[in-house]
Design a protein around this motif. Structure first.
Motif, PDB file in Angstrom:
ATOM      1  N   SER A 116       0.822  -1.222   0.000  1.00 48.09           N
ATOM      2  CA  SER A 116       0.000   0.000   0.000  1.00 48.09           C
ATOM      3  C   SER A 116       0.853   1.268   0.000  1.00 48.09           C
ATOM      4  CB  SER A 116      -0.955   0.008   1.197  1.00 48.09           C
ATOM      5  OG  SER A 116      -0.222  -0.030   2.405  1.00 48.09           O
ATOM      6  N   ASP A 117       2.045   1.202   0.561  1.00 48.09           N
ATOM      7  CA  ASP A 117       2.956   2.345   0.557  1.00 48.09           C
ATOM      8  C   ASP A 117       3.349   2.646  -0.892  1.00 48.09           C
ATOM      9  OD1 ASP A 117       5.926   3.286   0.383  1.00 48.09           O
ATOM     10  OD2 ASP A 117       5.336   3.785   2.449  1.00 48.09           O
ATOM     11  N   HIS A 118       3.078   3.865  -1.358  1.00 49.24           N
ATOM     12  CA  HIS A 118       3.255   4.176  -2.787  1.00 49.24           C
ATOM     13  C   HIS A 118       4.707   4.068  -3.262  1.00 49.24           C
ATOM     14  CE1 HIS A 118       4.508   8.250  -1.599  1.00 49.24           C
ATOM     15  NE2 HIS A 118       4.923   8.417  -2.838  1.00 49.24           N
ATOM     16  N   LYS A 119       5.666   4.420  -2.407  1.00 48.71           N
ATOM     17  CA  LYS A 119       7.070   4.311  -2.832  1.00 48.71           C
ATOM     18  C   LYS A 119       7.507   2.844  -2.882  1.00 48.71           C
ATOM     19  CE  LYS A 119      10.063   7.544  -2.489  1.00 48.71           C
ATOM     20  NZ  LYS A 119      11.007   8.614  -2.171  1.00 48.71           N
ATOM     21  N   LEU A 120       7.092   2.063  -1.904  1.00 47.18           N
ATOM     22  CA  LEU A 120       7.417   0.633  -1.940  1.00 47.18           C
ATOM     23  C   LEU A 120       6.729  -0.039  -3.127  1.00 47.18           C
ATOM     24  CD1 LEU A 120       7.306  -0.376   1.854  1.00 47.18           C
ATOM     25  CD2 LEU A 120       9.266   0.414   0.482  1.00 47.18           C
ATOM     26  N   ALA A 121       5.521   0.399  -3.430  1.00 49.14           N
ATOM     27  CA  ALA A 121       4.805  -0.157  -4.585  1.00 49.14           C
ATOM     28  C   ALA A 121       5.559   0.166  -5.881  1.00 49.14           C
ATOM     29  CB  ALA A 121       3.381   0.388  -4.641  1.00 49.14           C
ATOM     30  N   ALA A 122       6.067   1.393  -5.997  1.00 45.13           N
ATOM     31  CA  ALA A 122       6.819   1.773  -7.202  1.00 45.13           C
ATOM     32  C   ALA A 122       8.080   0.920  -7.347  1.00 45.13           C
ATOM     33  CB  ALA A 122       7.184   3.261  -7.146  1.00 45.13           C
ATOM     34  N   LEU A 123       8.751   0.649  -6.240  1.00 43.76           N
ATOM     35  CA  LEU A 123       9.931  -0.214  -6.275  1.00 43.76           C
ATOM     36  C   LEU A 123       9.551  -1.630  -6.693  1.00 43.76           C
ATOM     37  CD1 LEU A 123      11.575   1.060  -3.011  1.00 43.76           C
ATOM     38  CD2 LEU A 123      12.697   1.079  -5.241  1.00 43.76           C
ATOM     39  N   SER A 124       8.478  -2.137  -6.119  1.00 42.42           N
ATOM     40  CA  SER A 124       8.030  -3.493  -6.414  1.00 42.42           C
ATOM     41  C   SER A 124       7.647  -3.631  -7.886  1.00 42.42           C
ATOM     42  CB  SER A 124       6.851  -3.848  -5.494  1.00 42.42           C
ATOM     43  OG  SER A 124       6.571  -5.211  -5.520  1.00 42.42           O
ATOM     44  N   LEU A 163       8.696  -1.765 -10.427  1.00 35.55           N
ATOM     45  CA  LEU A 163       9.881  -1.664 -11.278  1.00 35.55           C
ATOM     46  C   LEU A 163      10.684  -2.970 -11.252  1.00 35.55           C
ATOM     47  CD1 LEU A 163      11.659  -0.025 -13.185  1.00 35.55           C
ATOM     48  CD2 LEU A 163      12.901   0.810 -11.166  1.00 35.55           C
ATOM     49  N   ALA A 164      10.878  -3.544 -10.073  1.00 34.49           N
ATOM     50  CA  ALA A 164      11.640  -4.795  -9.972  1.00 34.49           C
ATOM     51  C   ALA A 164      10.951  -5.905 -10.759  1.00 34.49           C
ATOM     52  CB  ALA A 164      11.798  -5.201  -8.508  1.00 34.49           C
ATOM     53  N   ARG A 165       9.663  -6.055 -10.559  1.00 33.77           N
ATOM     54  CA  ARG A 165       8.923  -7.107 -11.271  1.00 33.77           C
ATOM     55  C   ARG A 165       8.989  -6.884 -12.781  1.00 33.77           C
ATOM     56  NH1 ARG A 165       3.064  -7.033  -9.725  1.00 33.77           N
ATOM     57  NH2 ARG A 165       3.958  -7.259  -7.669  1.00 33.77           N
ATOM     58  N   GLY A 202      14.735  -6.613 -18.386  1.00 37.07           N
ATOM     59  CA  GLY A 202      15.412  -5.323 -18.384  1.00 37.07           C
ATOM     60  C   GLY A 202      14.931  -4.342 -19.434  1.00 37.07           C
ATOM     61  N   ARG A 203      14.023  -4.771 -20.273  1.00 40.00           N
ATOM     62  CA  ARG A 203      13.562  -3.900 -21.375  1.00 40.00           C
ATOM     63  C   ARG A 203      12.301  -3.125 -20.959  1.00 40.00           C
ATOM     64  NH1 ARG A 203      15.318  -8.718 -23.531  1.00 40.00           N
ATOM     65  NH2 ARG A 203      17.025  -8.505 -25.000  1.00 40.00           N
ATOM     66  N   ILE A 204      12.505  -2.173 -20.048  1.00 33.32           N
ATOM     67  CA  ILE A 204      11.361  -1.393 -19.593  1.00 33.32           C
ATOM     68  C   ILE A 204      11.029  -0.309 -20.617  1.00 33.32           C
ATOM     69  CG2 ILE A 204      11.820  -1.880 -17.159  1.00 33.32           C
ATOM     70  CD1 ILE A 204      12.897   1.001 -16.908  1.00 33.32           C
ATOM     71  N   HIS A 205       9.775   0.096 -20.590  1.00 26.61           N
ATOM     72  CA  HIS A 205       9.319   1.169 -21.473  1.00 26.61           C
ATOM     73  C   HIS A 205       9.545   2.523 -20.796  1.00 26.61           C
ATOM     74  CE1 HIS A 205       6.862  -2.252 -22.994  1.00 26.61           C
ATOM     75  NE2 HIS A 205       7.352  -1.780 -24.124  1.00 26.61           N
ATOM     76  N   GLU A 206       9.492   3.545 -21.584  1.00 26.36           N
ATOM     77  CA  GLU A 206       9.643   4.901 -21.046  1.00 26.36           C
ATOM     78  C   GLU A 206       8.578   5.177 -19.987  1.00 26.36           C
ATOM     79  OE1 GLU A 206       9.868   9.529 -22.595  1.00 26.36           O
ATOM     80  OE2 GLU A 206      10.142   7.901 -24.045  1.00 26.36           O
ATOM     81  N   SER A 207       7.366   4.643 -20.179  1.00 24.12           N
ATOM     82  CA  SER A 207       6.294   4.851 -19.200  1.00 24.12           C
ATOM     83  C   SER A 207       6.646   4.195 -17.857  1.00 24.12           C
ATOM     84  CB  SER A 207       4.962   4.324 -19.728  1.00 24.12           C
ATOM     85  OG  SER A 207       5.034   2.938 -19.985  1.00 24.12           O
ATOM     86  N   ASP A 208       7.321   3.032 -17.883  1.00 24.37           N
ATOM     87  CA  ASP A 208       7.761   2.386 -16.639  1.00 24.37           C
ATOM     88  C   ASP A 208       8.775   3.272 -15.930  1.00 24.37           C
ATOM     89  OD1 ASP A 208       6.320  -0.051 -17.225  1.00 24.37           O
ATOM     90  OD2 ASP A 208       7.972  -0.656 -18.542  1.00 24.37           O
ATOM     91  N   PHE A 224       8.243   5.442 -12.241  1.00 27.15           N
ATOM     92  CA  PHE A 224       9.167   5.309 -11.116  1.00 27.15           C
ATOM     93  C   PHE A 224       9.656   6.692 -10.670  1.00 27.15           C
ATOM     94  CE2 PHE A 224      13.400   4.313  -9.278  1.00 27.15           C
ATOM     95  CZ  PHE A 224      12.994   3.432  -8.288  1.00 27.15           C
ATOM     96  N   LEU A 225       9.998   7.541 -11.614  1.00 24.34           N
ATOM     97  CA  LEU A 225      10.440   8.895 -11.281  1.00 24.34           C
ATOM     98  C   LEU A 225       9.324   9.696 -10.621  1.00 24.34           C
ATOM     99  CD1 LEU A 225      12.507   9.779 -14.490  1.00 24.34           C
ATOM    100  CD2 LEU A 225      13.366   8.935 -12.280  1.00 24.34           C
ATOM    101  N   GLU A 226       8.106   9.521 -11.089  1.00 27.35           N
ATOM    102  CA  GLU A 226       6.957  10.239 -10.521  1.00 27.35           C
ATOM    103  C   GLU A 226       6.676   9.830  -9.078  1.00 27.35           C
ATOM    104  OE1 GLU A 226       3.874   9.441 -13.383  1.00 27.35           O
ATOM    105  OE2 GLU A 226       4.826  10.741 -14.886  1.00 27.35           O
ATOM    106  N   ALA A 227       7.129   8.660  -8.682  1.00 26.92           N
ATOM    107  CA  ALA A 227       6.942   8.199  -7.302  1.00 26.92           C
ATOM    108  C   ALA A 227       7.964   8.837  -6.354  1.00 26.92           C
ATOM    109  CB  ALA A 227       7.046   6.678  -7.238  1.00 26.92           C
ATOM    110  N   GLY A 228       8.865   9.662  -6.897  1.00 18.99           N
ATOM    111  CA  GLY A 228       9.820  10.367  -6.049  1.00 18.99           C
ATOM    112  C   GLY A 228      11.237   9.828  -6.100  1.00 18.99           C
ATOM    113  N   PHE A 229      11.501   8.940  -7.029  1.00 21.53           N
ATOM    114  CA  PHE A 229      12.845   8.395  -7.180  1.00 21.53           C
ATOM    115  C   PHE A 229      13.574   9.142  -8.292  1.00 21.53           C
ATOM    116  CE2 PHE A 229      10.443   4.925  -5.217  1.00 21.53           C
ATOM    117  CZ  PHE A 229      11.276   4.622  -4.152  1.00 21.53           C
ATOM    118  N   ASN A 230      14.864   8.825  -8.478  1.00 21.75           N
ATOM    119  CA  ASN A 230      15.637   9.494  -9.524  1.00 21.75           C
ATOM    120  C   ASN A 230      16.274   8.465 -10.463  1.00 21.75           C
ATOM    121  OD1 ASN A 230      18.237   8.671  -8.427  1.00 21.75           O
ATOM    122  ND2 ASN A 230      17.960  10.248  -6.866  1.00 21.75           N
TER     123      ASN A 230
END
Length: 185
Positions: free
Chosen positions: A108-116, A118-120, A127-133, A137-143
């Protein structure tokens, strides 16, 4: 039955012993996964070097444990899922969030969810993530650097996940309450 022994400090190859000693000091025991990894000094020394760097990254311990548990579940790796369940709870992740990850859902924690997520995504898409992925992740507060740190965590956990699948380490008594079984595919 696995053909890989659960090494001790005495039985492990000489070049694996310093890592086993380090893990003994860190955890108060040698995790069975590491005891199996010790059969290959190349593997165990590569593992410890990467894990030390992961734990020195900008990610917090709850964030790292979220990634490691997500990776274990995504890779259907039972020993690491149990171990990282215990460490995630110890790191202060809410039990409901840990249970969600173990069920293949998001915390439920939005930052932990963003990490989860991205990892999945990294694992499932090789490793072939899209620009939207990337943007989500950046929108969740990461860099951008933290995306690369997540890749390091995924790589580090691949070592334990794959080693677990190949060597089948027994689950230690203290982790039995956290036993996890991969759903049938």
């Amino acid at each position: 039955m696995s053909s890989y022994p659960v090494h001790t400090l005495e039985s492990a190859p000489e070049q694996s012993r310093p890592v086993l000693q380090q893990l003994q000091q860190t955890f108060g025991m040698i995790p069975n996964i590491a005891a199996k990894m010790a059969a290959s000094p190349v593997l165990i020394n590569g593992f410890i070097g990467l894990f030390e760097r992961v734990h020195a990254s900008s990610l917090s311990e709850p964030q790292i444990q979220t990634l490691l548990l997500t990776n274990a579940v995504t890779n259907a790796s039972e020993w690491p899922a149990a171990f990282h369940t215990a460490l995630a709870l110890q790191a202060g992740i809410a039990a409901a969030d840990v249970d969600a990850i173990r069920q293949g859902k998001l915390p439920s924690d939005h930052k932990l969810a963003a990490l989860s997520v991205l990892a999945r995504t990294l694992i499932e898409k090789r490793g072939r993530i899209h620009e939207s992925d990337h943007n989500r992740f950046l929108e969740a507060g990461f860099n951008n650097e933290q995306i690369l740190e997540v890749i390091a965590v995924v790589a580090a956990s691949a070592i334990t996940n794959y080693t677990s699948s190949v060597t089948k380490p027994p689950l230690e008594a203290q982790f039995e309450e956290f036993a996890w079984h991969a759903p049938a595919r």
